[in-house]
Design an enzyme around this catalytic site. Structure first.
Site: not given
Ligand code: A1D88
Length: 656
Positions: A123, A144, A156, A195
């Protein structure tokens, strides 16, 4: 490699994410090898998979046979060579330390087949750097998952600098085969999408408190009840882990620059080991009740600042060719449970206003985090990240979707599956518009209502957004009337309406289904009016309309007990017309709607009117019935019906 060539998947790392990914792959029918550095770790991952599969079976989300078969497909191993030697795809989920990953890739690529694809669940590290530890960096990408993989829908799929298009395509297909929704991230940029949005948001929350501009309560009240996000910013930080956010920020700070400087308040939390829920204390004290976010401390200036910082990240992602606005919105909705994506949230507030907010803050503080991204002004000029309001395709909605078919069925799908298709103010607006659009479409002869996904038709009003605005009694009165009127459009519609109920049908969701003419439910559905459990009442027509269908006694039972009912009981009560197998619901409900669409439109319209009028006044209902009966005598439809009957064929009604 094509998707059909993939049979064996190796997951390196049997920790939290690794074992979850292995479980998802095994459930999708792949042979999975789960590898970790010693027997104890790998066995613990295997045991966690077994526990989770059994839980899914216990909750009837899969059968026990499917759970057992999935477990049988998982082989726990310690030896690297043996674990990767037959792998078609290797998914790495080992600790986020470059050194550890380098060792793992160096060893695994020595023994893996040449054509194997490597995907990393990192990540926070660079996909490009990691790919260079393997022999074929063009066969390497990010994949991800979100925690826990078995429940979270988003994956992702990230391109590194060397990744070729075919690798990304096949990993996207694999994610789909796992039952997930892949979102493409075109460039290897820190934090990828989710994120990159969340971590600067949490950092800004810290800065607001650190600089004395707001309290934790004000920030969280605003985030949750003002902006309508699933939880407060600090609540989210505590859930993610303050150390995790801090390290992601440090990495962003290194790679992307000053704008990502971690706030000292966050650093202090990490230093004091107040890491959030996992240590029992973070911004909130979880040993003493945890987060208690007030709904009445919403602040406009806090909302503007947080939304502006989030919008700036959206602009960075779009301007930097990392992802498009739609992909950003989809990823954040699925990965973080946002009711709307950040690009849409920013567009709704208005980019001009947010740009001004950023510019003012930048002028005042000179802090790099407020410097508007290059693309921001461009997006503001074109009317928003989604291109402004020039889109004249009136069938475009955010919270619902509509579709029409050759059978003349107009299907309305409540489309907020990540929030159990709960009904927000925006959904009510869109639903009202959709009903009007379908009514006006001459090609549509019946309406089918369904919920997206398999969990819920709708779990009712979105209580979170209601708590944000409903503190104002006058607004709440209006919200109740708006729901009553919107759902009433179905009752008043000339078109027959079918509700296809699959999963939870609760509160406002059940009140919506009540306004359909016929209801079909899957076996797994659960129906009820739980409002009394919340100290509310069914305020979208439930106190009036339900009793028309099930009678006063049953309606009172359903509302006063606030119980959840199985569909068979609801069929006994006369609410559900038919209960069908879970896998058949969509088809059966559609077929019923298609049958009704083939019926005589004028007779259907008058029947609905006469029956509805009869609720208020039986005499008036009878009069409408008599008048309608007379009018029908002069219709082509009557002639067609009788002729078809005499010739033993199906009638083709034209509504004339
Ligand atoms: C005038 C009209 C008034 C009304 O309609 S009042 C509302 C009436 N409805 C209810 O009271 C239902 C409330 N929801 C529930 O009881 C449960 O949920 C379910 C039984 C539907 C499902 O339970 P489970 O399978 O354990 O899922 P989960 O983790 O509770 O829910 C998944 C996510 O969906 C959100 N959610 C569910 N219902 C609502 C709701 N009505 N308003 C807002 N959010 C809701 C949750 O919070 C959570 O979200 P996260 O994943 O972010 O934790």
């Amino acid at each position: 490699m094509e998707i059909d060539d993939i049979n064996s998947i190796t997951v390196l790392g049997a920790g939290n994410m690794g074992h979850g990914i292995a479980e998802v792959a095994a459930l999708a029918g792949y042979d999975v090898t789960l590898r970790d550095i010693n027997e104890e770790f790998v066995q613990s991952g295997y045991d966690d998979i077994e526990w989770s599969l059994n839980k899914l079976a216990e909750k009837d989300q899969i059968s026990q046979e499917d759970a057992d078969a999935a477990l049988d497909r998982v082989t726990p191993l310690v030896d690297v060579e043996e674990s990767v030697t037959d792998a078609d795809v290797v998914i790495e989920a080992v600790p986020e330390k470059m050194g550890i990953k380098e060792d793992v890739y160096t060893e695994a690529s020595e023994y893996a087949p040449d054509q194997a694809i490597f995907a990393t669940n990192t990540s926070s590290l660079s996909i490009t750097d990691l790919s260079e530890f393997t022999d074929n960096p063009e066969q390497f990408c990010g994949m991800h998952f979100f925690n826990p993989p078995v429940r979270m829908q988003l994956v992702e799929v990230i391109s590194g600098e060397h990744t070729d298009e075919a690798t990304l395509d096949v990993i996207e297909e694999l994610a789909e085969d796992f039952g997930k929704t892949p979102v493409r991230v075109h460039r290897d940029s820190p934090g990828f999408i989710v994120n990159r949005i969340l971590v600067p948001l949490m950092n800004e929350a810290c800065w607001l408190v650190h600089e004395g501009e707001a309290t934790i309560e004000e920030v969280d009240s605003t985030t949750k009840y003002g902006m309508g996000l699933p939880m407060g910013s600090f609540e989210l930080g505590d859930q993610v882990g303050n150390d995790v956010s801090y390290h992601v920020l440090e990495y962003m700070h290194d790679v992307l620059g000053e704008a990502y400087e971690p706030c000292p308040l966050l650093a202090e939390k990490v230093e004091n080991e107040e890491l959030g829920k996992k240590t029992g204390k973070g911004f909130y004290d979880y040993e003493n009740g945890g987060a208690d976010v007030p709904s009445d401390q919403v602040s406009e200036s806090v909302s503007d600042r947080l939304t502006a910082v989030m919008a700036n990240e959206v602009a960075n992602l779009i301007g930097g060719d990392v992802a498009e606005a739609d992909a950003i919105d989809e990823a954040v909705m699925l990965g973080a449970g946002f009711p709307n994506g950040p690009a849409k949230l920013a567009d709704d507030v208005g980019l001009d206003h947010l740009l001004e907010t950023l510019e003012d803050a930048y002028e005042e503080t000179s802090a790099a985090r407020y410097e508007p991204a290059d693309y921001f002004a461009e997006a503001a000029e074109q009317g928003g990240f989604h291109g402004g309001g020039e889109d004249d395709d009136s069938y475009e909605f955010d919270t619902i979707s509509i579709e029409t078919s050759d059978d003349r069925v107009g299907t309305i799908t409540l489309d907020r599956p990540h929030r159990m298709n709960t009904i927000s103010g925006e959904l009510l607006d869109e639903l009202g518009e959709a009903i009007e659009l379908l009514e006006a479409d001459e090609e549509v002869r019946s309406i089918l209502l369904v919920g997206a996904g398999e969990k819920a038709f709708s779990a009712g009003a979105d209580v979170q957004s209601m708590a944000g605005s409903g503190a104002d009694p006058i607004e709440a009165v209006e919200l109740s009337r708006k729901g009553q009127q919107t759902f009433g459009k179905l009752e008043d519609s000339d078109l027959p309406v079918v509700a296809g109920i699959d999963g939870y049908c609760l509160g406002g969701g059940m009140e919506l289904a009540t306004c359909a003419d016929l209801r079909v439910a899957s076996e797994r559905s659960q129906l009820g009016q739980p409002e009394h459990n919340l100290g509310l009442l069914p305020g979208w027509g439930g106190t009036q309309r339900l009793q028309q269908i099930v009678g006063e006694g049953r309606a009172k039972e359903i509302i006063f007990t606030a119980e959840r009912y199985d569909p068979e009981t609801m069929a006994d009560y006369g609410f559900v017309n038919d209960v069908v197998g879970n896998d058949e619901l969509r088809e059966e409900a559609y077929d019923l709607a298609a049958d009704l669409a083939a019926g005589p439109p004028i007779a259907q319209r008058y029947t609905k009117r006469a029956m509805k009028k009869g609720w208020e006044d039986a005499e008036a209902g009878l009069e409408i019935e008599a008048q309608a009966f007379g009018h029908l005598m002069a219709t082509d439809d009557l002639m067609e019906g009788v002729t078809a009957f005499m010739s033993d064929r199906d009638p083709e009604f034209e509504g004339k």
